[in-house]
Scaffold this active site. Structure first.
Site, PDB file in Angstrom:
ATOM      1  N   GLY A  12      95.803  58.154 -11.149  1.00  0.00           N
ATOM      2  CA  GLY A  12      96.850  57.018 -11.261  1.00  0.00           C
ATOM      3  C   GLY A  12      96.322  55.718 -11.094  1.00  0.00           C
ATOM      4  O   GLY A  12      95.232  55.403 -11.383  1.00  0.00           O
ATOM      5  N   CYS A  13      97.429  54.793 -10.674  1.00  0.00           N
ATOM      6  CA  CYS A  13      97.078  53.379 -10.508  1.00  0.00           C
ATOM      7  C   CYS A  13      96.082  53.357  -9.261  1.00  0.00           C
ATOM      8  O   CYS A  13      96.191  53.825  -8.194  1.00  0.00           O
ATOM      9  CB  CYS A  13      98.444  52.881 -10.150  1.00  0.00           C
ATOM     10  SG  CYS A  13      98.269  51.085  -9.466  1.00  0.00           S
ATOM     11  N   PHE A  14      94.934  52.545  -9.637  1.00  0.00           N
ATOM     12  CA  PHE A  14      94.190  52.521  -8.622  1.00  0.00           C
ATOM     13  C   PHE A  14      94.470  51.702  -7.192  1.00  0.00           C
ATOM     14  O   PHE A  14      93.775  51.745  -6.144  1.00  0.00           O
ATOM     15  CB  PHE A  14      92.523  51.767  -9.160  1.00  0.00           C
ATOM     16  CG  PHE A  14      92.799  50.595  -9.840  1.00  0.00           C
ATOM     17  CD1 PHE A  14      93.581  49.894  -9.780  1.00  0.00           C
ATOM     18  CD2 PHE A  14      91.774  50.567 -11.124  1.00  0.00           C
ATOM     19  CE1 PHE A  14      93.700  48.620 -10.847  1.00  0.00           C
ATOM     20  CE2 PHE A  14      91.769  49.300 -11.781  1.00  0.00           C
ATOM     21  CZ  PHE A  14      92.595  48.289 -11.411  1.00  0.00           C
ATOM     22  N   TRP A  15      95.520  50.876  -7.392  1.00  0.00           N
ATOM     23  CA  TRP A  15      96.011  50.199  -6.147  1.00  0.00           C
ATOM     24  C   TRP A  15      96.366  51.259  -5.121  1.00  0.00           C
ATOM     25  O   TRP A  15      96.047  51.007  -3.859  1.00  0.00           O
ATOM     26  CB  TRP A  15      97.128  49.382  -6.541  1.00  0.00           C
ATOM     27  CG  TRP A  15      96.895  48.144  -7.670  1.00  0.00           C
ATOM     28  CD1 TRP A  15      95.667  47.568  -7.811  1.00  0.00           C
ATOM     29  CD2 TRP A  15      97.822  47.638  -8.291  1.00  0.00           C
ATOM     30  NE1 TRP A  15      95.775  46.755  -8.753  1.00  0.00           N
ATOM     31  CE2 TRP A  15      97.068  46.744  -9.148  1.00  0.00           C
ATOM     32  CE3 TRP A  15      99.193  47.639  -8.725  1.00  0.00           C
ATOM     33  CZ2 TRP A  15      97.805  45.679  -9.882  1.00  0.00           C
ATOM     34  CZ3 TRP A  15      99.939  46.860  -9.403  1.00  0.00           C
ATOM     35  CH2 TRP A  15      99.088  46.123 -10.073  1.00  0.00           C
ATOM     36  N   TYR A 157     106.113  46.420  -7.988  1.00  0.00           N
ATOM     37  CA  TYR A 157     105.296  47.620  -8.226  1.00  0.00           C
ATOM     38  C   TYR A 157     104.917  48.137  -6.679  1.00  0.00           C
ATOM     39  O   TYR A 157     104.957  49.360  -6.499  1.00  0.00           O
ATOM     40  CB  TYR A 157     104.283  47.573  -9.333  1.00  0.00           C
ATOM     41  CG  TYR A 157     103.563  49.013  -9.428  1.00  0.00           C
ATOM     42  CD1 TYR A 157     103.954  49.961 -10.311  1.00  0.00           C
ATOM     43  CD2 TYR A 157     102.452  49.275  -8.667  1.00  0.00           C
ATOM     44  CE1 TYR A 157     103.348  51.035 -10.810  1.00  0.00           C
ATOM     45  CE2 TYR A 157     101.711  50.721  -9.100  1.00  0.00           C
ATOM     46  CZ  TYR A 157     102.162  51.432 -10.050  1.00  0.00           C
ATOM     47  OH  TYR A 157     101.745  52.728 -10.026  1.00  0.00           O
TER      48      TYR A 157
END
Length: 178
Positions: A12-15, A157
């Site tokens: 998913g989102c790398f953050w 987000y």
């Protein structure tokens, strides 16, 4: 002297992944990046467009004398839903797929073994769709993506998605935190 190894993981989102791994004891650094596509040095916009074949990844540099690759994988599988094909929550597209980009045959074997264990334990109601593939075409994401969660606390987000995921993660893995 540290015994530094690398893991490259997509979930998913790398953050989210980067923030979590940078808080783990034995992790020297974790960087957001892209891997598995067919375009050299893609931009974030290109990857988000879904045309490069890349996944958002985190590259984890870890001291294997402090934390094992298996432990890195256990954390990885706890941080995302490995049964969602080409998505994590509201993030949809192949760039958000679940993948282990292995650096060696040993890493490949360990990833396949842990997936088999997860399947046998029926932890998830659906089958695991995590790809286990050799690392290819990796590039580090743009500077503004690095340490994004800590540098952008006002981001919606981050507040709605990353923060709750990290809070749960830190509770579950409290013994592993720096």
């Amino acid at each position: 002297m540290a015994n530094i190894e690398q893991a490259t993981l997509a979930g998913g989102c790398f953050w989210c992944l980067e923030s979590a791994f940078n808080s783990i004891n034995g992790v020297e650094s974790a960087f957001s990046g892209y891997a598995g596509g067919h375009v050299d040095n893609p931009t974030y916009e290109q990857v988000c467009g879904g045309e490069t074949g890349h996944a958002e990844v985190v590259r984890v540099n870890f001291d294997s004398d402090v934390i094992s690759y298996r432990s890195i994988l256990e954390i990885f599988f706890a941080l995302h839903d490995p049964t969602q094909l080409n998505r994590q929550g509201n993030d949809v597209g192949s760039q958000y797929r679940s993948a282990v980009f292995y650096h060696s045959a040993e890493q490949q074997e360990q990833a396949q073994a842990i997936i088999a264990e997860i399947e046998a334990q029926q932890i998830w109601p659906n089958p695991v769709v995590t790809e286990v593939v050799p690392l290819s075409n990796y590039s580090q994401a743009e500077d503004y993506h690095q340490d994004y969660f800590n540098n952008n606390p006002q981001n919606t987000y981050c507040n709605m998605v990353v923060a709750p995921k990290l809070a749960k993660f830190k509770k579950t893995f409290a013994d592993n935190l720096k």
